[in-house]
Enzyme design. Structure first.
Site, PDB file in Angstrom:
ATOM      1  N   ARG A   1     -60.552  -9.493 -16.411  1.00 47.09           N
ATOM      2  CA  ARG A   1     -61.365 -10.744 -15.932  1.00 47.09           C
ATOM      3  C   ARG A   1     -61.589 -10.317 -14.410  1.00 47.09           C
ATOM      4  O   ARG A   1     -61.206  -9.364 -13.879  1.00 47.09           O
ATOM      5  CB  ARG A   1     -60.168 -11.890 -15.703  1.00 47.09           C
ATOM      6  CG  ARG A   1     -60.737 -13.019 -14.968  1.00 47.09           C
ATOM      7  CD  ARG A   1     -59.646 -13.998 -14.616  1.00 47.09           C
ATOM      8  NE  ARG A   1     -60.213 -15.323 -13.926  1.00 47.09           N
ATOM      9  CZ  ARG A   1     -59.225 -16.026 -13.257  1.00 47.09           C
ATOM     10  NH1 ARG A   1     -58.043 -15.932 -13.160  1.00 47.09           N
ATOM     11  NH2 ARG A   1     -60.187 -17.034 -12.448  1.00 47.09           N
ATOM     12  N   HIS A   2     -62.587 -11.022 -13.890  1.00 44.04           N
ATOM     13  CA  HIS A   2     -63.217 -10.608 -12.535  1.00 44.04           C
ATOM     14  C   HIS A   2     -62.114 -10.662 -11.480  1.00 44.04           C
ATOM     15  O   HIS A   2     -61.174 -11.428 -11.711  1.00 44.04           O
ATOM     16  CB  HIS A   2     -64.504 -11.548 -12.230  1.00 44.04           C
ATOM     17  CG  HIS A   2     -64.103 -13.067 -12.398  1.00 44.04           C
ATOM     18  ND1 HIS A   2     -63.410 -13.632 -11.358  1.00 44.04           N
ATOM     19  CD2 HIS A   2     -64.190 -13.904 -13.305  1.00 44.04           C
ATOM     20  CE1 HIS A   2     -63.216 -14.804 -11.594  1.00 44.04           C
ATOM     21  NE2 HIS A   2     -63.668 -15.119 -12.888  1.00 44.04           N
ATOM     22  N   GLY A   3     -62.589 -10.452 -10.300  1.00 44.58           N
ATOM     23  CA  GLY A   3     -61.516 -10.397  -9.342  1.00 44.58           C
ATOM     24  C   GLY A   3     -61.548 -11.798  -8.273  1.00 44.58           C
ATOM     25  O   GLY A   3     -62.522 -12.611  -9.103  1.00 44.58           O
TER      26      GLY A   3
END
Length: 466
Positions: free
Chosen positions: A67-69
């Protein structure tokens, strides 16, 4: 002597106060309970060094869904920043002018002062909605460097587009997350590039093309989410928060959630500093909000509805195909979103509770497996590592990691799974036609192919090579 006693009395009163003080709490356990807005650095696993080594085995391949940060909020919240400042001023007025500070559970002085002098970061503008933050970039760069540290033979520091395969969705936050991950592996001057994003991204965003998935009632009228939202516990919590902040009426839920979201975001943006808005809430109040969020994700992307396990058919097939393939790419890394990660875990049967989450079992499920705060923080990641163990009858093994913690499955040995068992366990998905399997109304039009035929070809190839 009398003067000295009079001078000390206020200090004694402060020392005897039982009011909770977030800014002086060294553990701050509630920061581990911010659901999908939890900071990765706070909840990530810390004993990977004890879990990655498999005796007499060598790691061969990796498959990653990341998942993106940490990101900025949506435009709607950024536009509400002036309202947060208004709430700040109202709280200050309550405490200093109206004198409606509660007798119990009031803000401690340091938390109150911190709120009093809070200011919104005016450099954050609506056109930057959901952009990756500096902390978010570091989240991904850090996970890449950590996995490379433990698996140097699988994650060489030079990019090769045959050996590595990267893919991300069509958003700024996932694009930048990929770049951060690549920098962690190859340095700042790397030439890493992702594969082309298809017009319809059925692999990383299948939920965008499934009307039935979008239409499911996971938090509307009659849902467990709505029942808990309307419960006495939840509404008493809103009233108690309002009283704590000096209001003599219950604030609107929108205002309370706005302060709560400001707390969560600011804490994730600056992991080493306190968000002043977190001081507005007692730890037990955060726990109530977390459960409401867990109900939303449990029914929206998790085990609440059996059909959710079908949604990520293609991603599971991608995992099985790449790890079964004896040739490159040896490392496959996808960069996506919360729904993608949660539906992947659901398809694989990970973090499943024996009892369904409901509005009426909040008290009995404090130790539940499905805690979105621990499963799906910012920068959450699911990693599968394939091992070759030549001295064993079943020489192919795999370990699954969730946020740097080995996944414990009851059909595996202390986190170590036989690859043959993995293929058998997920045989139904492997053989599925994902167009018919992943969406309750038949799915979007795309190439129709199960992974079973691919696996059969790969088995034949391995036989010929040996």
């Amino acid at each position: 002597m009398r003067l000295l006693i009079l001078l000390l009395l206020p200090l004694v009163a402060i020392a005897q106060s039982d009011d909770y003080c977030f800014s002086k709490d060294t553990s701050r356990l509630q920061t581990r309970q911010f659901s999908s807005k939890t900071a990765y650095q706070i909840v990530k696993g810390t004993d990977l060094d004890k879990q990655y080594l498999v005796p007499k085995c060598q790691p061969q391949k990796m498959w990653i869904f990341h998942r993106h940060g940490t990101r900025l909020p949506k435009k709607s919240m950024i536009n509400k920043a002036p309202r947060v400042a208004e709430l700040r001023d109202l709280i200050v007025n309550n405490y200093q002018v109206a004198k409606t500070k509660p007798e119990t559970d009031a803000l401690c002085q340091t938390d109150f002062v911190a709120i009093k002098f809070w200011k919104w970061n005016s450099s954050i503008t609506p056109d930057m909605e959901e952009y990756l933050t500096a902390q978010g970039y570091e989240d991904l760069r850090g996970t890449a460097k950590l996995y490379q540290r433990y698996y140097p033979s699988v994650l060489p520091p030079t990019f090769n587009d045959t050996y590595y395969q990267f893919r991300h969705t069509d958003t700024q936050r996932t694009t930048e997350s990929f770049k951060a991950f690549a920098e962690g592996l190859f340095g700042s001057l790397n030439t890493a590039h992702p594969v082309e994003i298809p017009k319809e991204d059925l692999l990383l965003r299948p939920y965008d093309y499934c009307p039935a998935f979008k239409a499911v009632n996971y938090k509307g009228e009659g849902s467990e989410f709505q029942k808990f939202h309307q419960s006495k516990l939840y509404n008493d919590t809103l009233a108690a928060i309002s009283t704590r902040l000096g209001f003599q009426y219950t604030l609107s839920e929108d205002d309370i959630k706005l302060m709560y979201d400001m707390c969560r975001y600011e804490q994730a943006w600056n992991v080493d500093r306190n968000s002043v808005w977190c001081g507005a809430f007692l730890p037990e109040q955060i726990t109530v909000f977390e459960y409401l969020e867990d109900l939303k994700y449990y029914y929206g992307s998790g085990y609440g509805f059996p059909e959710n396990a079908h949604l990520n058919c293609r991603l599971v097939q991608d995992l099985l195909t790449h790890l079964s393939n004896p040739v490159s790419p040896h490392v496959v890394a996808h960069f996506g979103h919360s729904t993608g990660l949660l539906t992947l875990l659901t398809a694989l049967g990970i973090q499943k509770d024996d009892i369904k989450l409901r509005a009426d079992n909040y008290d009995s499920l404090t130790s539940r497996r499905w805690k979105s705060s621990l499963i799906d923080p910012f920068a959450s990641n699911f990693v599968a590592v394939k091992y070759d163990c030549p001295g064993e009858l079943d020489r192919e093994k795999v370990v699954f990691f969730l946020n740097q913690q080995a996944v414990q499955l009851d059909w595996c040995s202390v986190g170590l799974c036989k690859w043959s068992d993995v293929l058998e366990k997920y045989k139904t998905i492997a053989e599925a036609d994902c167009d018919e399997y992943y969406c309750r109304t038949g799915g979007a039009a795309s190439l129709r192919s199960g992974v079973s035929a691919v696996l059969a070809i790969l088995v034949s190839l391995v036989y010929i090579m040996h």
